[in-house]
Scaffold this active site. Structure first.
Site, PDB file in Angstrom:
ATOM      1  N   ARG A  35       0.875  -1.190   0.000  1.00 23.00           N
ATOM      2  CA  ARG A  35       0.000   0.000   0.000  1.00 23.00           C
ATOM      3  C   ARG A  35       0.897   1.220   0.000  1.00 23.00           C
ATOM      4  O   ARG A  35       1.687   1.419   0.926  1.00 23.00           O
ATOM      5  CB  ARG A  35      -0.910   0.001   1.233  1.00 23.00           C
ATOM      6  CG  ARG A  35      -1.600   1.333   1.452  1.00 23.00           C
ATOM      7  CD  ARG A  35      -2.714   1.271   2.472  1.00 23.00           C
ATOM      8  NE  ARG A  35      -3.852   0.547   1.943  1.00 23.00           N
ATOM      9  CZ  ARG A  35      -5.058   0.536   2.506  1.00 23.00           C
ATOM     10  NH1 ARG A  35      -5.271   1.193   3.634  1.00 23.00           N
ATOM     11  NH2 ARG A  35      -6.038  -0.148   1.962  1.00 23.00           N
ATOM     12  N   HIS A  60      -7.519   0.877  -6.238  1.00 22.10           N
ATOM     13  CA  HIS A  60      -7.660  -0.026  -5.086  1.00 22.10           C
ATOM     14  C   HIS A  60      -8.279  -1.338  -5.602  1.00 22.10           C
ATOM     15  O   HIS A  60      -9.412  -1.677  -5.281  1.00 22.10           O
ATOM     16  CB  HIS A  60      -8.553   0.626  -4.030  1.00 22.10           C
ATOM     17  CG  HIS A  60      -8.468   0.008  -2.669  1.00 22.10           C
ATOM     18  ND1 HIS A  60      -7.615  -1.043  -2.371  1.00 22.10           N
ATOM     19  CD2 HIS A  60      -9.151   0.264  -1.522  1.00 22.10           C
ATOM     20  CE1 HIS A  60      -7.762  -1.369  -1.097  1.00 22.10           C
ATOM     21  NE2 HIS A  60      -8.684  -0.610  -0.573  1.00 22.10           N
ATOM     22  N   GLN A  68      -9.912  -4.176  -3.386  1.00 22.16           N
ATOM     23  CA  GLN A  68     -11.228  -3.833  -2.843  1.00 22.16           C
ATOM     24  C   GLN A  68     -12.318  -4.159  -3.851  1.00 22.16           C
ATOM     25  O   GLN A  68     -13.389  -4.667  -3.492  1.00 22.16           O
ATOM     26  CB  GLN A  68     -11.270  -2.339  -2.498  1.00 22.16           C
ATOM     27  CG  GLN A  68     -12.583  -1.890  -1.904  1.00 22.16           C
ATOM     28  CD  GLN A  68     -12.817  -2.436  -0.509  1.00 22.16           C
ATOM     29  OE1 GLN A  68     -11.974  -2.303   0.360  1.00 22.16           O
ATOM     30  NE2 GLN A  68     -13.967  -3.065  -0.295  1.00 22.16           N
ATOM     31  N   ASP A  89     -17.458   6.443  -0.894  1.00 25.18           N
ATOM     32  CA  ASP A  89     -16.152   6.347  -0.237  1.00 25.18           C
ATOM     33  C   ASP A  89     -15.917   7.683   0.476  1.00 25.18           C
ATOM     34  O   ASP A  89     -16.619   8.675   0.215  1.00 25.18           O
ATOM     35  CB  ASP A  89     -15.073   6.095  -1.305  1.00 25.18           C
ATOM     36  CG  ASP A  89     -13.677   5.903  -0.709  1.00 25.18           C
ATOM     37  OD1 ASP A  89     -13.572   5.595   0.501  1.00 25.18           O
ATOM     38  OD2 ASP A  89     -12.688   6.062  -1.455  1.00 25.18           O
ATOM     39  N   CYS A 124     -16.163   0.856   1.051  1.00 27.63           N
ATOM     40  CA  CYS A 124     -14.929   0.107   1.322  1.00 27.63           C
ATOM     41  C   CYS A 124     -14.512   0.226   2.783  1.00 27.63           C
ATOM     42  O   CYS A 124     -13.781  -0.625   3.284  1.00 27.63           O
ATOM     43  CB  CYS A 124     -13.831   0.565   0.389  1.00 27.63           C
ATOM     44  SG  CYS A 124     -13.352   2.296   0.591  1.00 27.63           S
ATOM     45  N   ARG A 171     -12.874  -9.225   1.513  1.00 33.10           N
ATOM     46  CA  ARG A 171     -11.491  -8.861   1.217  1.00 33.10           C
ATOM     47  C   ARG A 171     -10.584 -10.070   1.412  1.00 33.10           C
ATOM     48  O   ARG A 171      -9.700 -10.338   0.604  1.00 33.10           O
ATOM     49  CB  ARG A 171     -11.022  -7.721   2.140  1.00 33.10           C
ATOM     50  CG  ARG A 171     -11.692  -6.375   1.904  1.00 33.10           C
ATOM     51  CD  ARG A 171     -11.278  -5.762   0.572  1.00 33.10           C
ATOM     52  NE  ARG A 171      -9.841  -5.603   0.439  1.00 33.10           N
ATOM     53  CZ  ARG A 171      -9.142  -4.583   0.932  1.00 33.10           C
ATOM     54  NH1 ARG A 171      -9.757  -3.607   1.563  1.00 33.10           N
ATOM     55  NH2 ARG A 171      -7.832  -4.511   0.753  1.00 33.10           N
TER      56      ARG A 171
HETATM   57  N1  NVA Z   1     -10.170   6.443  -0.981  1.00 36.71           N
HETATM   58  C1  NVA Z   1      -9.781   5.981   0.322  1.00 36.71           C
HETATM   59  C2  NVA Z   1      -9.923   4.496   0.421  1.00 36.71           C
HETATM   60  C3  NVA Z   1      -9.609   3.928   1.773  1.00 36.71           C
HETATM   61  C4  NVA Z   1      -9.699   2.440   1.823  1.00 36.71           C
HETATM   62  C5  NVA Z   1      -8.353   6.417   0.620  1.00 36.71           C
HETATM   63  O1  NVA Z   1      -7.508   6.297  -0.293  1.00 36.71           O
HETATM   64  O2  NVA Z   1      -8.075   6.877   1.710  1.00 36.71           O
HETATM   65  N1   CP Z   2     -11.061  -0.710   2.647  1.00 33.60           N
HETATM   66  C1   CP Z   2      -9.787  -0.663   3.060  1.00 33.60           C
HETATM   67  O1   CP Z   2      -8.854  -0.795   2.279  1.00 33.60           O
HETATM   68  O2   CP Z   2      -9.667  -0.502   4.401  1.00 33.60           O
HETATM   69  P1   CP Z   2      -8.314  -0.215   5.192  1.00 33.60           P
HETATM   70  O3   CP Z   2      -7.846   1.147   4.784  1.00 33.60           O
HETATM   71  O4   CP Z   2      -8.704  -0.294   6.639  1.00 33.60           O
HETATM   72  O5   CP Z   2      -7.313  -1.261   4.827  1.00 33.60           O
END
Ligand code: NVA
Ligand code: CP
Length: 315
Positions: free
Chosen positions: A102, A129, A132, A225, A264, A292
């Site tokens: 990530r 992502h 997800q 989201d 998500c 997931r």
């Molecule tokens: N769009 C959000 C998704 C979190 C799982 C982010 O990137 O923070």
């Molecule tokens: N949906 C998701 O990726 O959650 P986290 O940021 O908690 O991993």
């Protein structure tokens, strides 16, 4: 040497995405059916950003496959002090069976994948992502019994990772993907073009609109989201722009009566979604969060089966 990565949603063809989703269903029904990482083989799971679901689900998936999940907080590694990605990969791929990461810019993940001699999996970048979306597709198919031909509406930040992955991954599944977002927060045009090209081959379609009501009308899946993704700071301006796109009961009422709600997570009740909708009877968020794990387990098994590491390697 053939190495399959999952950098973005279109790293899987429509047929391959279906294979992964079918495997995810099988591994959900029989959680320990695959021991693809028995040994145990190690999977590096590295984070440049916060995470709850991704961390838990990858660690559980790797453990249940008989492997060892090595969680690395990038900030406490030498990568966090500026060691090049290329040098980091060379350490990982000689010892680990796969790398899950990530990070921020997609180009960081792409660089790692371009060098790595083991599969690299995108656990979220600023642009995509894809893990997800696999879980979301599994959830939609569980609830609706099919994917191709359904309509999925995403409300909110059309320029973020979730919107982009819904576009590309949803088109791959043959969904009619509608993105409802305010002007100035539209998806990357190149990603829209890519999703349209995929949709043309799967029978899906792509719509980008600023009309939240029309986007929700008759839809089978409503998704949203956070309005402020990790790494973004202009919260106040963003919240003002996105307010008309809050997923509330009125918008849900315009959707198909069988519609489900996805998020998500983490969710901000009273911002992008009301508590009534997020915690209501049409919400599928907890199945989505659980999936997931099943979807990523299937993905890892699939990527490892399709990858042939260089000869003489032990990982
Ligand atoms: N769009 C959000 C998704 C979190 C799982 C982010 O990137 O923070
Ligand atoms: N949906 C998701 O990726 O959650 P986290 O940021 O908690 O991993």
């Amino acid at each position: 040497m053939t190495i399959r990565h999952f950098r973005r949603d279109d790293d899987l063809t429509p047929a391959e995405q279906l294979e992964v989703l079918d495997l995810a269903d099988r591994l959900k029904a029989d959680r320990f059916a695959s021991q693809a990482l028995a040994g145990p083989r190690t999977v590096a799971v590295m984070f440049d950003k916060h995470s709850t679901r991704t961390r838990v689900s990858f660690c559980v998936a790797v453990a249940e496959l008989g492997g060892f999940p090595l969680v690395i907080e990038a900030a406490s590694s030498q990568l966090g002090r500026g060691e090049p990605i290329a040098d980091t990969v060379r350490v990982f791929d000689r010892q680990c069976a796969a790398i899950v990461w990530r990070t921020f810019g997609q180009e960081r993940l792409d660089e790692m994948a371009s060098i790595s001699r083991v599969p690299v999996v995108n656990a979220l970048t600023d642009e995509f992502h894809p893990c997800q979306i696999l879980a979301d597709l599994q959830t939609v198919r569980e609830r609706h019994g099919r994917l191709a031909g359904l309509t999925l509406t995403y409300l909110g930040d059309g320029a973020n990772n979730m919107a982009h992955s819904y576009l590309v991954g949803g088109a791959t599944a043959g969904l009619h993907v509608r993105i409802a977002c305010p002007g100035g927060f539209s998806p990357d045009p190149e990603i829209v073009v890519r999703a349209e090209a995929i949709a043309a081959t799967t029978g899906g379609s792509v719509t980008v609109t600023d009309d939240a009501k029309e986007a929700c009308r008759g839809s089978h899946v409503l998704a949203t989201d956070t309005w402020v993704s990790m790494g973004q700071s202009d919260a106040e301006a963003r919240e003002a722009a996105f307010a008309p796109f809050q997923l509330d009961s009125a918008l849900l009422g315009l959707a198909d009566p069988t519609a489900i709600v996805l998020h998500c997570l983490p969710a901000y009740r009273g911002k992008e979604v009301t508590a009534e909708v997020l915690d209501g009877p049409q919400s599928a968020i907890w199945d989505e969060a659980e999936n997931r794990m099943h979807a990523q387990k299937a993905l890892l098994v699939w990527l490892l089966a399709k990858s042939t590491p260089p000869t003489g390697r032990s990982t």
